[in-house]
Design an enzyme around this catalytic site. Structure first.
Site, mmCIF file in Angstrom:
data_model
loop_
_atom_site.group_PDB
_atom_site.id
_atom_site.type_symbol
_atom_site.label_atom_id
_atom_site.label_comp_id
_atom_site.label_asym_id
_atom_site.label_seq_id
_atom_site.Cartn_x
_atom_site.Cartn_y
_atom_site.Cartn_z
ATOM 1 N N ASP A 64 14.302 51.492 55.191
ATOM 2 C CA ASP A 64 15.243 51.395 54.376
ATOM 3 C C ASP A 64 15.863 52.351 53.441
ATOM 4 O O ASP A 64 16.812 52.606 53.174
ATOM 5 C CB ASP A 64 14.985 50.029 53.603
ATOM 6 C CG ASP A 64 13.982 49.986 52.571
ATOM 7 O OD1 ASP A 64 12.906 50.873 52.792
ATOM 8 O OD2 ASP A 64 13.916 48.718 51.947
ATOM 9 N N LYS A 88 3.974 43.788 51.315
ATOM 10 C CA LYS A 88 4.727 42.953 50.585
ATOM 11 C C LYS A 88 4.785 41.448 50.985
ATOM 12 O O LYS A 88 5.660 40.788 51.332
ATOM 13 C CB LYS A 88 6.268 43.270 50.902
ATOM 14 C CG LYS A 88 6.879 44.484 50.416
ATOM 15 C CD LYS A 88 8.153 44.938 50.749
ATOM 16 C CE LYS A 88 8.308 45.596 51.986
ATOM 17 N NZ LYS A 88 9.735 46.133 52.326
HETATM 18 MG MG MG Z 1 15.845 45.483 51.695
#
Ligand code: MG
Ligand code: ADP
Length: 463
Positions: A200, A165
């Site tokens: 997450d 990312k």
């Molecule tokens: Mg997040």
């Protein structure tokens, strides 16, 4: 004219190459299930890492006390504190703060990044006030949500496998991220213990389970994409440790790295991948997630400008800038309901400095957004269907209707309504009539922050 016909030919080819008929989605789901088995069988056995999280118990509701959480995984990071009330009281109080990460820190050194995070955390701790009660004489404890692939060494330590990312901090790869954070906290005298290091997806699963005991899996659709689910411990051949008492283990799939010959890939995806920070990796993520959807649209528009003079005789210079068209802007154009598509016109003007677009051209752009978003949404549904198949929850067994809840979170899911609606209807389509009623998608609003705090609570040094 010839130009228009050429532009339409490019559009139709993209449409065809991005096609996701249900038969293809079933192949993708089956490939996902096969890779899940392979990743669980041996380390390095699959593109799917199927990482063991060391979370073998999910929140029960009994968690009690003041806990902190820190969520690092994209362009922002969040700090959070919760006062947990224990049985039947749940979350008594919570506060959070969001800090954006200066871009230069995303490709700098490990020390700079973690110093920045520790400093922001210390500032937040300093504002702790009424409604939050640290137990006297006890160290404050933190759940650290770190949303990059990590090889866990225990519930509270793990080494970074690679960045994704848009992050690329070489000296952090292979390091224990909790060690790095702890060093930075000690440097500035912040007395806090990291009690849990989680992804997450794991945080979202934990947060989701706290509110609903039927939660079986969690999926993130944000800057990146990933999924986690509860596996039976004895179905993890690569796990050589003691079988947990619960008989369960949460697995972080790292599904963003999934790839299969069944994925509908275009030349635009290939070029995006080759020019990315991580070529050859995160292929599923690169056709589904928020970091990339707008960029795919830009690449097609750029081709239409170059080869079909779609925007006139010259190629608009701004259109050549990678990542200039962000997914939220794509989403805004896609959702434009005005008769003259004035949102589309406005975005083209403001972002790409293209003015005087005709309605006909704007319609083409909306259609392109639809093609790219629909592919991403339908493939995410296929991924979820793959997980349900692995769990044996894709059909009604023994006439028993067990409810399965999938906790969903992430900015893409939350804000790109056409994407989420398409994902949900495609999942129903894949499941078919009867079982579709017992599979529920639930938005777990910032479940990952609360989830990390809950896991810190259940792994506190004081319990
Ligand atoms: Mg997040
Ligand atoms: P992260 O994944 O970085 O932890 P989020 O879950 O908040 O963070 O997701 C942020 C991502 O969600 C953005 O990078 C963007 O791609 C996507 N996003 C945010 N808002 C929108 C929107 N309005 N429409 C489409 N996508 C959005």
């Amino acid at each position: 004219s010839g130009r228009w016909a050429r532009a339409m030919a490019i559009l139709r080819e993209v449409e065809e190459k991005c096609g996701t008929p249900i038969s293809k989605l079933r192949q993708v789901a089956d490939a996902m299930t096969v890779e899940m088995h392979a990743g669980l069988a041996s380390e390095g056995g699959s593109k799917l890492k199927m990482l063991i999280s060391y979370v073998d118990n999910l929140p029960t509701g009994d968690e009690k006390g003041l806990f902190y959480a820190l969520d690092l995984g994209g362009t922002n990071f969040r700090v959070l504190r919760v006062q947990l009330g224990g049985k039947d009281k749940s979350v008594v109080n919570q506060e959070f703060d969001e800090v954006s990460i200066p871009p230069h820190l995303m490709t700098g050194t490990s020390e700079e990044l973690f110093d920045f995070i520790a400093t922001a955390l210390a500032k937040f701790v300093a504002t702790e006030g009424e409604g939050f009660h640290p137990a006297p004489g006890r160290q404050r404890e933190l759940g650290f949500t770190f949303s990059f692939p990590v090889r866990q060494l225990s519930i509270s330590s793990g080494t970074l496998i690679k960045w994704t990312k848009g992050f690329n901090i070489e000296d952090a790869v292979g390091q224990d991220v909790v060690g790095e954070l702890t060093k930075s906290m000690e440097k500035i005298g912040l007395d806090m213990r990291v009690a849990a290091l989680v992804n997450d997806t794991i945080g979202t699963l934990a947060g989701g389970r706290y509110h609903n005991q039927d939660v079986a899996a969690a999926v993130i659709l944000g800057t990146g994409t990933n999924a986690a689910y509860v596996e039976r411990a004895h179905a993890i051949p690569k796990w050589h440790g003691l079988l947990p008492k619960s008989g369960e283990m949460v697995i972080n799939m790292e599904w963003g790295n999934f790839r299969s010959s069944h994925l509908p890939l275009t030349e635009y995806d290939q070029a995006l991948d080759v020019e990315s920070l991580n070529p050859g990796e995160q292929i599923f993520e690169k056709i589904i997630s928020g970091m990339y959807l707008g960029e795919i649209v830009r690449r097609v528009l750029s081709r239409m400008a170059e080869e079909a003079d779609f925007f006139g005789d010259t190629v608009p210079p701004k259109l050549q800038i990678p990542f200039i068209l962000r997914t939220p802007d794509m989403s805004a154009m896609h959702h434009d309901t005005s008769p003259d598509l004035r949102v589309v016109g406005g975005k083209l003007k403001d972002i790409l400095e293209i003015s005087n677009t005709s309605l006909k051209m704007r319609k083409v752009i909306v259609e392109l957004c639809d093609i790219v978003a629909t592919r991403g949404a339908r493939l995410s549904a296929a991924g979820i269907f793959g997980i349900l198949k692995k769990l044996g929850r894709d059909t009604v067994r023994d006439g028993e209707k067990q409810k399965s809840v999938i906790a969903l979170d992430g900015g893409l899911y939350e804000h790109y309504t056409k994407f989420s609606a398409c994902m949900e209807s495609t999942l129903k389509e894949l499941l078919g009539g009867e079982i579709a009623e017992s599979i529920v998608i639930e938005h777990s609003n910032d479940g990952s922050g609360i989830g990390a705090a809950l896991l810190a609570a259940s792994h506190s040094q004081y319990v």
